[in-house]
Write a protein that holds these residues in place. Sequence first.
Motif, PDB file in Angstrom:
ATOM      1  N   SER A  63      18.066   8.357  -3.132  1.00 41.54           N
ATOM      2  CA  SER A  63      18.151   9.636  -2.412  1.00 41.54           C
ATOM      3  C   SER A  63      17.219   9.693  -1.204  1.00 41.54           C
ATOM      4  CB  SER A  63      17.813  10.800  -3.344  1.00 41.54           C
ATOM      5  OG  SER A  63      18.642  10.784  -4.460  1.00 41.54           O
ATOM      6  N   VAL A  64      16.176   8.880  -1.233  1.00 42.38           N
ATOM      7  CA  VAL A  64      15.261   8.856  -0.083  1.00 42.38           C
ATOM      8  C   VAL A  64      15.957   8.220   1.126  1.00 42.38           C
ATOM      9  CG1 VAL A  64      13.054   7.940   0.759  1.00 42.38           C
ATOM     10  CG2 VAL A  64      13.248   8.748  -1.601  1.00 42.38           C
ATOM     11  N   PHE A  65      16.847   7.274   0.859  1.00 40.61           N
ATOM     12  CA  PHE A  65      17.465   6.497   1.953  1.00 40.61           C
ATOM     13  C   PHE A  65      18.915   6.896   2.254  1.00 40.61           C
ATOM     14  CE2 PHE A  65      14.219   3.886  -0.085  1.00 40.61           C
ATOM     15  CZ  PHE A  65      13.382   3.672   0.992  1.00 40.61           C
ATOM     16  N   ILE A  66      19.586   7.449   1.248  1.00 37.32           N
ATOM     17  CA  ILE A  66      21.005   7.820   1.423  1.00 37.32           C
ATOM     18  C   ILE A  66      21.136   9.307   1.134  1.00 37.32           C
ATOM     19  CG2 ILE A  66      23.375   7.388   0.615  1.00 37.32           C
ATOM     20  CD1 ILE A  66      22.314   4.689  -0.497  1.00 37.32           C
ATOM     21  N   TYR A  67      21.908  10.013   1.940  1.00 42.90           N
ATOM     22  CA  TYR A  67      22.087  11.446   1.727  1.00 42.90           C
ATOM     23  C   TYR A  67      22.917  11.689   0.477  1.00 42.90           C
ATOM     24  CZ  TYR A  67      23.039  16.356   2.798  1.00 42.90           C
ATOM     25  OH  TYR A  67      23.133  17.728   2.757  1.00 42.90           O
ATOM     26  N   ARG A  68      22.322  12.335  -0.513  1.00 45.96           N
ATOM     27  CA  ARG A  68      22.981  12.741  -1.755  1.00 45.96           C
ATOM     28  C   ARG A  68      23.811  11.613  -2.412  1.00 45.96           C
ATOM     29  NH1 ARG A  68      24.915  18.392  -2.854  1.00 45.96           N
ATOM     30  NH2 ARG A  68      23.525  19.814  -1.812  1.00 45.96           N
ATOM     31  N   PRO A  69      23.198  10.511  -2.768  1.00 44.52           N
ATOM     32  CA  PRO A  69      23.986   9.411  -3.347  1.00 44.52           C
ATOM     33  C   PRO A  69      24.657   9.771  -4.667  1.00 44.52           C
ATOM     34  CG  PRO A  69      21.636   9.006  -3.594  1.00 44.52           C
ATOM     35  CD  PRO A  69      21.763  10.200  -2.705  1.00 44.52           C
ATOM     36  N   PHE A  70      23.990  10.583  -5.488  1.00 45.35           N
ATOM     37  CA  PHE A  70      24.594  10.964  -6.772  1.00 45.35           C
ATOM     38  C   PHE A  70      25.855  11.794  -6.541  1.00 45.35           C
ATOM     39  CE2 PHE A  70      24.991  13.934 -10.374  1.00 45.35           C
ATOM     40  CZ  PHE A  70      25.120  13.031 -11.405  1.00 45.35           C
ATOM     41  N   CYS A  71      25.772  12.736  -5.589  1.00 44.75           N
ATOM     42  CA  CYS A  71      26.942  13.592  -5.302  1.00 44.75           C
ATOM     43  C   CYS A  71      28.095  12.764  -4.748  1.00 44.75           C
ATOM     44  CB  CYS A  71      26.597  14.667  -4.279  1.00 44.75           C
ATOM     45  SG  CYS A  71      25.101  15.561  -4.656  1.00 44.75           S
ATOM     46  N   ARG A  72      27.773  11.821  -3.883  1.00 44.49           N
ATOM     47  CA  ARG A  72      28.817  10.997  -3.261  1.00 44.49           C
ATOM     48  C   ARG A  72      29.524  10.094  -4.243  1.00 44.49           C
ATOM     49  NH1 ARG A  72      27.694   8.977   2.497  1.00 44.49           N
ATOM     50  NH2 ARG A  72      26.265  10.550   3.235  1.00 44.49           N
ATOM     51  N   TYR A  73      28.738   9.428  -5.072  1.00 48.93           N
ATOM     52  CA  TYR A  73      29.323   8.318  -5.825  1.00 48.93           C
ATOM     53  C   TYR A  73      29.451   8.537  -7.336  1.00 48.93           C
ATOM     54  CZ  TYR A  73      28.035   6.074  -1.434  1.00 48.93           C
ATOM     55  OH  TYR A  73      27.912   5.769  -0.102  1.00 48.93           O
ATOM     56  N   VAL A  74      28.675   9.443  -7.903  1.00 50.00           N
ATOM     57  CA  VAL A  74      28.632   9.502  -9.369  1.00 50.00           C
ATOM     58  C   VAL A  74      29.067  10.846  -9.964  1.00 50.00           C
ATOM     59  CG1 VAL A  74      27.168   9.096 -11.395  1.00 50.00           C
ATOM     60  CG2 VAL A  74      26.679   7.868  -9.280  1.00 50.00           C
ATOM     61  N   CYS A  75      28.764  11.943  -9.307  1.00 54.73           N
ATOM     62  CA  CYS A  75      28.850  13.253  -9.978  1.00 54.73           C
ATOM     63  C   CYS A  75      30.269  13.623 -10.429  1.00 54.73           C
ATOM     64  CB  CYS A  75      28.314  14.346  -9.071  1.00 54.73           C
ATOM     65  SG  CYS A  75      28.325  15.940  -9.914  1.00 54.73           S
ATOM     66  N   PRO A  76      30.480  13.756 -11.756  1.00 53.96           N
ATOM     67  CA  PRO A  76      31.810  14.096 -12.264  1.00 53.96           C
ATOM     68  C   PRO A  76      32.189  15.548 -11.962  1.00 53.96           C
ATOM     69  CG  PRO A  76      30.231  13.981 -14.077  1.00 53.96           C
ATOM     70  CD  PRO A  76      29.491  13.562 -12.846  1.00 53.96           C
ATOM     71  N   LEU A  77      31.186  16.394 -11.783  1.00 50.92           N
ATOM     72  CA  LEU A  77      31.479  17.804 -11.496  1.00 50.92           C
ATOM     73  C   LEU A  77      32.001  17.948 -10.058  1.00 50.92           C
ATOM     74  CD1 LEU A  77      31.397  20.626 -12.680  1.00 50.92           C
ATOM     75  CD2 LEU A  77      29.032  20.845 -11.930  1.00 50.92           C
ATOM     76  N   GLY A  78      31.349  17.241  -9.141  1.00 49.91           N
ATOM     77  CA  GLY A  78      31.838  17.224  -7.757  1.00 49.91           C
ATOM     78  C   GLY A  78      33.244  16.644  -7.703  1.00 49.91           C
ATOM     79  N   ALA A  79      33.473  15.603  -8.513  1.00 49.90           N
ATOM     80  CA  ALA A  79      34.807  14.991  -8.554  1.00 49.90           C
ATOM     81  C   ALA A  79      35.836  16.015  -9.019  1.00 49.90           C
ATOM     82  CB  ALA A  79      34.798  13.782  -9.494  1.00 49.90           C
ATOM     83  N   PHE A  80      35.493  16.784 -10.041  1.00 50.36           N
ATOM     84  CA  PHE A  80      36.433  17.785 -10.562  1.00 50.36           C
ATOM     85  C   PHE A  80      36.706  18.857  -9.498  1.00 50.36           C
ATOM     86  CE2 PHE A  80      37.809  21.550 -12.804  1.00 50.36           C
ATOM     87  CZ  PHE A  80      38.699  21.042 -13.730  1.00 50.36           C
ATOM     88  N   TYR A  81      35.667  19.405  -8.917  1.00 50.28           N
ATOM     89  CA  TYR A  81      35.867  20.467  -7.917  1.00 50.28           C
ATOM     90  C   TYR A  81      36.639  19.953  -6.699  1.00 50.28           C
ATOM     91  CZ  TYR A  81      32.465  23.434 -10.393  1.00 50.28           C
ATOM     92  OH  TYR A  81      31.810  24.190 -11.326  1.00 50.28           O
TER      93      TYR A  81
END
Lengths: 46, 294
Positions: free
Chosen positions: B198-216
């Motif tokens: 997250s220090v180097f990439i903007y919101r890496p969890f949201c971009r690549y991993v988050c299942p909730l973001g994927a659902f929405y």
Amino acid sequence: MKKRGWLTAALLAAALAMCAAGAAAGQAEDVLAKAARICMECIGLG
Amino acid sequence: MGRRARKAVQAAWAVLTNGWVRGFLPGGPALYEGPLKRFCVPGMNCYSCPGALGACPIGALQAALTARHRKFPFYVLGYLMAVGVLVGRFVCGWLCLFGLIQELLYKIPTPKLRIPEKVDRPLRLVKYAVLAVLVIGLPLLYRTGYGAGEPFFCKYVCPVGTLEGGVPQVLLNSVLRPALGWLFRWKMLLLILCVLASVFIYRPFCRYVCPLGAFYSLFQKVSVLRMKVETSACVDCGACRKACPMNVDPRRTPNSAECIRCGACVQNCPTKALAFTLAGKRLAPGNRKKERAR
Ligand code: SF4
């Protein structure tokens, strides 16, 4: 209303109906029962 | 609304939904157990966070799927669908504590990584696999000897649970410490990787991993809150694309699955060609027709 508007309205109605049906079946209580205790899996204890 | 306003909303929401102060007192009653926990919050927020006043929707969904007497999770799925249809990934941009934490980490002044599109595009699909396999598929299909399932995402992956639940609970409750084992270490490793990324990439969890973001994201194209480009006003300057921290090109795909509705593009558009709309009505940045008439 455009086609997409109808789709949005239908999806929203279905979502709210599901929510109400789940609540009527006691599923909100299941959520409470789980959320009110420390979840061992979530915190990494198993 | 500007960038500061968004940060203020994110912070206020985080405090509001995690305001159970007694949970943070050492030796005090562990978690809030009141009626608000019947309701899920819209963003990722571990219900084992000592301050949590609501339930985590992904945790609640997995709990329903792994129950010994399985029922179709009407309540949680209906809730998630309703949020998705109403606002889509606006939740990610405005109402998610873990999103805010990643944004703050990204503010640490270091050289930033821009992931090449060839790598970025396929990686973005990982979050759908996480949703399909770890949140729904395996919890539904795999059964232990006792007949219950396992919440695979919460148990083996979720860095939100580790950060908001695991770390504070272990610090506050000495009785938990002797039970720490390989699973905790594994989840700590994932959390550290997530923090570093997250220090180097903007919101890496949201971009690549988050299942909730994927659902929405599945509802972005039909949600009540949407984005619109007035093509007649667009001068194709590319300012919106440059401003977008999620690498979306709002001119081409204003309702992209990746857009978190942060509004940076809307603010940076010199001709106000981009705007949010609510049920088809133009919101920020004001009515173009009126402004032209002025
Ligand atoms: S397209 Fe606009 S609103 Fe969406 S993430 Fe990019 S800058 Fe934010």
